[in-house]
Design a protein around this motif. Structure first.
Motif, PDB file in Angstrom:
ATOM      1  N   GLU A   1       0.868  -1.207   0.026  1.00 33.18           N
ATOM      2  CA  GLU A   1      -0.004  -0.042   0.000  1.00 33.18           C
ATOM      3  C   GLU A   1       0.966   1.289  -0.057  1.00 33.18           C
ATOM      4  O   GLU A   1       0.652   2.111  -0.688  1.00 33.18           O
ATOM      5  CB  GLU A   1      -0.936   0.069   1.123  1.00 33.18           C
ATOM      6  N   GLU A   2       1.946   1.142   0.797  1.00 36.05           N
ATOM      7  CA  GLU A   2       2.855   2.332   0.868  1.00 36.05           C
ATOM      8  C   GLU A   2       3.599   2.614  -0.566  1.00 36.05           C
ATOM      9  O   GLU A   2       3.954   3.627  -0.725  1.00 36.05           O
ATOM     10  CB  GLU A   2       3.530   2.271   2.160  1.00 36.05           C
ATOM     11  N   THR A   3       3.767   1.466  -1.214  1.00 40.19           N
ATOM     12  CA  THR A   3       4.569   1.586  -2.443  1.00 40.19           C
ATOM     13  C   THR A   3       3.634   2.285  -3.472  1.00 40.19           C
ATOM     14  O   THR A   3       4.194   3.200  -4.443  1.00 40.19           O
ATOM     15  CB  THR A   3       4.996   0.079  -2.939  1.00 40.19           C
ATOM     16  N   ARG A   4       2.357   2.035  -3.483  1.00 37.22           N
ATOM     17  CA  ARG A   4       1.296   2.285  -4.341  1.00 37.22           C
ATOM     18  C   ARG A   4       1.171   3.990  -4.137  1.00 37.22           C
ATOM     19  O   ARG A   4       1.152   4.968  -5.064  1.00 37.22           O
ATOM     20  CB  ARG A   4       0.105   1.731  -4.447  1.00 37.22           C
ATOM     21  N   ASN A   5       1.454   4.513  -2.757  1.00 36.77           N
ATOM     22  CA  ASN A   5       1.103   5.917  -2.357  1.00 36.77           C
ATOM     23  C   ASN A   5       2.331   6.753  -2.404  1.00 36.77           C
ATOM     24  O   ASN A   5       2.055   7.943  -2.350  1.00 36.77           O
ATOM     25  CB  ASN A   5       0.531   5.889  -1.085  1.00 36.77           C
ATOM     26  N   THR A   6       3.453   6.142  -2.532  1.00 34.75           N
ATOM     27  CA  THR A   6       4.857   6.820  -2.407  1.00 34.75           C
ATOM     28  C   THR A   6       5.326   7.012  -3.658  1.00 34.75           C
ATOM     29  O   THR A   6       5.344   6.023  -4.328  1.00 34.75           O
ATOM     30  CB  THR A   6       5.783   6.203  -1.407  1.00 34.75           C
ATOM     31  N   GLU A   7       5.664   8.268  -4.053  1.00 36.11           N
ATOM     32  CA  GLU A   7       6.319   8.434  -5.244  1.00 36.11           C
ATOM     33  C   GLU A   7       7.779   8.411  -5.234  1.00 36.11           C
ATOM     34  O   GLU A   7       8.088   8.379  -4.090  1.00 36.11           O
ATOM     35  CB  GLU A   7       6.006  10.025  -5.591  1.00 36.11           C
TER      36      GLU A   7
END
Length: 448
Positions: free
Chosen positions: A158-164
């Motif tokens: 989830e954090e990988t999808r939200n983090t640029e």
């Protein structure tokens, strides 16, 4: 600004303070970083160009591992390449890889890891293992009973999808940590900063370099990096300078406090815990109290407080207590002082003991004092005993005498002084004594 540009960083905003994060752009890799001026002065620089720690500009990965024996789960990042990689070290300790994901830069992997750790801490999941069990990475562990590896990996996704990923990967290899510095130039810089090197340049900027301070002569082990970048000075000189500033600030108050206690200083204020030579306005003697003791409420003059004495005064006190000094007064009331007791015994006493009431030595307290043979014999005769031998010398020694009833007994002068005036035969009732005689006469007639 000059210090930042010398470290290869171009500031992107005005300077605030040395401890405030300063947004800059690295002129080497082009990444935006936020170091502090204090960190730059201590030898820091761009975290992407650093030659140690995690390679933020190189490829990295986030991994989630589990340990069955410890019942723990852990998240971590690392390059995970080579024999000494962090992931391989964990596998040697019994950890098993649950999932792993590659990232183009270590900075992106670090952002994901920190975001997941923040969510775990908000949920109340404190570090599960301790430093003793797992020295490297113990703060990133959780109990497997409270959260599973699958839930942590779902947070990673989830954090990988939200983090640029705004970081640019490095084109070439990672820079080496070794920086070639001329040994003569390094020694010249050390001398310019007040150090005289005692050994040649050690070869590394962060290695200790034994040197002598040219101001105070103290030999220390500073690093060339700290001296050149942070301006580190000799710690002895820094301490003396700080003490001098504190002494100058406290001197007026200390002078007033000492005079209020009846002491006139004879030298400048030496410090809080250093003996200060003063003259007592009451007795006129010179004493050396500390400002800390006087400020704490203790008496300033030790002579007026009866905590000390001159040679004449101390000798008079011990003579009044029954001791004759065999050597000069040692100077302090707690020092041992060789004297002779009134009984003739040589002892090592203290003036504090005499002042507390001691008026005899151990031998006197045990034997009741010295007694001459004539006095002892007179005491024994007054109690009804005739001495059969010379007095042994001590009241606790056994002494052979004859009772008024004609019985030879062995007693001590101490028992006589405590009230003994009869022997064992005299102490029996008359009927008992006559019965004993009758039995003895009957036994003699039977034998003959």
């Amino acid at each position: 600004m000059a210090a930042m540009r010398a470290a290869g960083l171009e500031p992107l905003e005005p300077y605030a303070t040395s401890m405030t994060a300063w947004r800059c752009r690295c002129t080497s890799c082009g990444n935006e970083v936020t170091p502090t001026l204090m960190r730059i002065r201590r030898g820091g620089g761009c975290k992407f160009c650093a030659a140690h720690g995690i390679d933020l500009a190189g490829a990295s990965k986030v991994y989630v591992i589990t340990h069955q024996e410890w019942n723990a789960v852990k998240i971590g990042i690392g390059a995970c390449t080579g024999y000494t990689s962090r992931l391989i070290q964990h596998e040697r300790q019994g950890w098993q890889v649950y999932q792993a994901r590659d990232y183009t830069t270590g900075a992106a992997a670090q952002d994901v890891e920190q975001a997941v750790l923040g969510r775990l801490r908000e949920a109340g999941l404190a570090p599960y293992l301790t430093r003793d069990i797992m020295p490297n990475g113990w703060t990133e562990t959780c109990s497997a009973e409270r959260i599973t590896a699958g839930k942590i990996w779902a947070m990673v996704e989830e954090e990988t999808r939200n983090t640029e990923d705004p970081y640019a990967p490095r084109a070439g290899g990672r820079p080496r940590a070794t920086v070639l510095i001329d040994a003569d130039a390094a020694a010249a810089e050390m001398r310019a900063c007040g150090y005289e090197p005692l050994v040649p340049y050690p070869g590394r900027t962060n290695a200790t370099w034994p040197s002598r301070c040219t101001t105070c002569g103290h030999e220390g082990r500073p690093t060339f990096n700290a001296v050149r970048n942070a301006g580190q000075r000799c710690r002895i000189c820094r301490t003396k300078e700080a003490q001098g500033k504190r002494s100058a600030a406290n001197a007026p108050k200390a002078l007033e406090t000492m005079r209020a206690a009846g002491l006139e200083p004879l030298e400048p204020y030496p410090g809080n815990a250093t003996p200060w030579r003063c003259r007592c306005t009451g007795c006129g003697r010179e004493t050396t109290p500390t400002y800390s003791n006087v400020n704490g409420g203790s008496s300033g003059c030790r002579f007026c407080a009866f905590n000390s004495a001159t040679d004449e005064q101390a000798s008079a006190e011990v003579r009044a207590a029954g001791f004759e000094p065999l050597e000069p007064y040692p100077g302090r009331t707690t020092d041992r002082w060789r004297c002779r007791c009134s009984c003739g015994n040589e002892i090592a006493t203290r003036l504090t003991s005499v002042r507390s009431g001691v008026k005899s030595c151990v031998k006197c307290r045990r034997s009741g004092g010295y007694t001459d043979p004539q006095t002892a014999a007179a005491e024994a005769r007054a109690a009804g005993f005739e001495p059969l031998e010379t007095y042994p010398g001590k009241t606790t020694d056994k002494w052979r005498c004859r009772c008024r009833c004609g019985t030879d007994v062995t007693l001590t002068l101490t028992s006589i002084r405590r009230g003994r005036s009869k022997c064992g035969t005299c102490s029996r009732p008359a009927t008992q004594r006559s019965g004993v005689s009758t039995k003895c006469d009957a036994r003699q007639e039977h034998l003959f």
